[in-house]
Design a protein around this motif. Sequence first.
Motif, short mmCIF file in Angstrom:
data_model
loop_
_atom_site.label_atom_id
_atom_site.label_comp_id
_atom_site.label_asym_id
_atom_site.label_seq_id
_atom_site.Cartn_x
_atom_site.Cartn_y
_atom_site.Cartn_z
N LYS A 24 0.84 -1.21 0.00
CA LYS A 24 0.00 0.00 0.00
C LYS A 24 0.87 1.25 0.00
CE LYS A 24 -3.81 2.34 2.15
NZ LYS A 24 -4.82 2.38 3.16
N GLU A 25 1.92 1.25 0.81
CA GLU A 25 2.83 2.40 0.85
C GLU A 25 3.53 2.60 -0.49
OE1 GLU A 25 5.52 1.66 4.05
OE2 GLU A 25 3.94 1.70 5.57
N ILE A 26 3.98 1.50 -1.09
CA ILE A 26 4.67 1.58 -2.38
C ILE A 26 3.73 2.10 -3.46
CG2 ILE A 26 5.74 0.20 -4.21
CD1 ILE A 26 6.78 -1.67 -1.95
N PHE A 27 2.52 1.54 -3.53
CA PHE A 27 1.56 1.98 -4.54
C PHE A 27 1.16 3.44 -4.34
CE2 PHE A 27 -0.01 -2.65 -4.98
CZ PHE A 27 0.84 -2.88 -6.04
N ASP A 28 1.02 3.86 -3.10
CA ASP A 28 0.67 5.25 -2.81
C ASP A 28 1.75 6.20 -3.31
OD1 ASP A 28 -1.19 7.09 -1.75
OD2 ASP A 28 0.09 7.35 0.02
N LYS A 29 3.02 5.84 -3.09
CA LYS A 29 4.13 6.69 -3.54
C LYS A 29 4.18 6.75 -5.06
CE LYS A 29 9.11 7.41 -3.15
NZ LYS A 29 9.11 8.00 -4.45
N ILE A 30 3.99 5.63 -5.72
CA ILE A 30 4.01 5.61 -7.19
C ILE A 30 2.88 6.47 -7.74
CG2 ILE A 30 3.77 4.15 -9.23
CD1 ILE A 30 5.04 1.89 -7.50
N CYS A 31 1.71 6.35 -7.14
CA CYS A 31 0.57 7.16 -7.59
C CYS A 31 0.86 8.65 -7.44
CB CYS A 31 -0.70 6.78 -6.82
SG CYS A 31 -1.39 5.20 -7.34
N ASP A 33 3.77 10.04 -7.60
CA ASP A 33 4.73 10.38 -8.65
C ASP A 33 4.04 10.61 -9.99
OD1 ASP A 33 6.76 10.13 -6.80
OD2 ASP A 33 7.39 8.13 -7.47
N PHE A 34 2.96 9.90 -10.25
CA PHE A 34 2.20 10.04 -11.49
C PHE A 34 1.08 11.07 -11.37
CE2 PHE A 34 4.26 6.16 -12.73
CZ PHE A 34 4.23 6.18 -14.12
N GLU A 35 1.00 11.76 -10.24
CA GLU A 35 -0.06 12.73 -9.95
C GLU A 35 -1.43 12.06 -9.94
OE1 GLU A 35 0.35 16.02 -12.61
OE2 GLU A 35 2.44 16.36 -12.03
N CYS A 36 -1.48 10.84 -9.44
CA CYS A 36 -2.72 10.09 -9.30
C CYS A 36 -3.06 9.98 -7.81
CB CYS A 36 -2.56 8.68 -9.86
SG CYS A 36 -2.11 8.61 -11.58
N LYS A 37 -4.24 9.46 -7.54
CA LYS A 37 -4.64 9.27 -6.15
C LYS A 37 -5.12 7.83 -5.96
CE LYS A 37 -7.57 11.02 -2.51
NZ LYS A 37 -8.68 11.88 -2.14
N LEU A 38 -4.51 7.14 -5.01
CA LEU A 38 -4.92 5.79 -4.65
C LEU A 38 -6.14 5.90 -3.75
CD1 LEU A 38 -4.29 2.74 -4.76
CD2 LEU A 38 -2.87 3.06 -2.75
N LYS A 39 -7.32 5.64 -4.32
CA LYS A 39 -8.57 5.80 -3.57
C LYS A 39 -8.81 4.63 -2.62
CE LYS A 39 -11.63 8.43 -4.84
NZ LYS A 39 -12.17 9.64 -4.28
N LYS A 40 -8.64 3.41 -3.13
CA LYS A 40 -8.86 2.22 -2.30
C LYS A 40 -7.80 1.19 -2.59
CE LYS A 40 -13.79 2.58 -1.57
NZ LYS A 40 -15.06 1.88 -1.55
N PHE A 41 -7.45 0.45 -1.56
CA PHE A 41 -6.50 -0.65 -1.68
C PHE A 41 -6.97 -1.76 -0.78
CE2 PHE A 41 -2.99 -3.07 0.03
CZ PHE A 41 -2.30 -3.44 -1.11
N ASP A 42 -6.97 -2.97 -1.31
CA ASP A 42 -7.35 -4.13 -0.51
C ASP A 42 -6.66 -5.34 -1.10
OD1 ASP A 42 -8.58 -5.53 1.52
OD2 ASP A 42 -10.42 -5.88 0.39
N GLY A 43 -6.48 -6.35 -0.30
CA GLY A 43 -5.82 -7.54 -0.82
C GLY A 43 -6.03 -8.75 0.05
#
Length: 80
Positions: A24-31, A33-43
Amino acid sequence: HVHLVFITKYRKNIFQKRHLLTLKEIFDKICKDFECKLKKFDGESDYVHLLIDYPPKVTVSKLVNSLKGVSSRKLRQIYP
């Protein structure tokens, strides 16, 4: 929005809670960087779901390529 589902190879049960928190932390940082927003994450133990808001200037293929490549590399460094 884009809804992404990443599964593990051969659907092996690999992910534990600590892996999911790191992802989740990794995906949030990548988002960010791309000026995106991680709205939801689950796994679960063999897949992760992402819901991402992205601007029109970002291509989904480049975003997915970065998400998969960077997260795989970082997880292997942190949890060899």
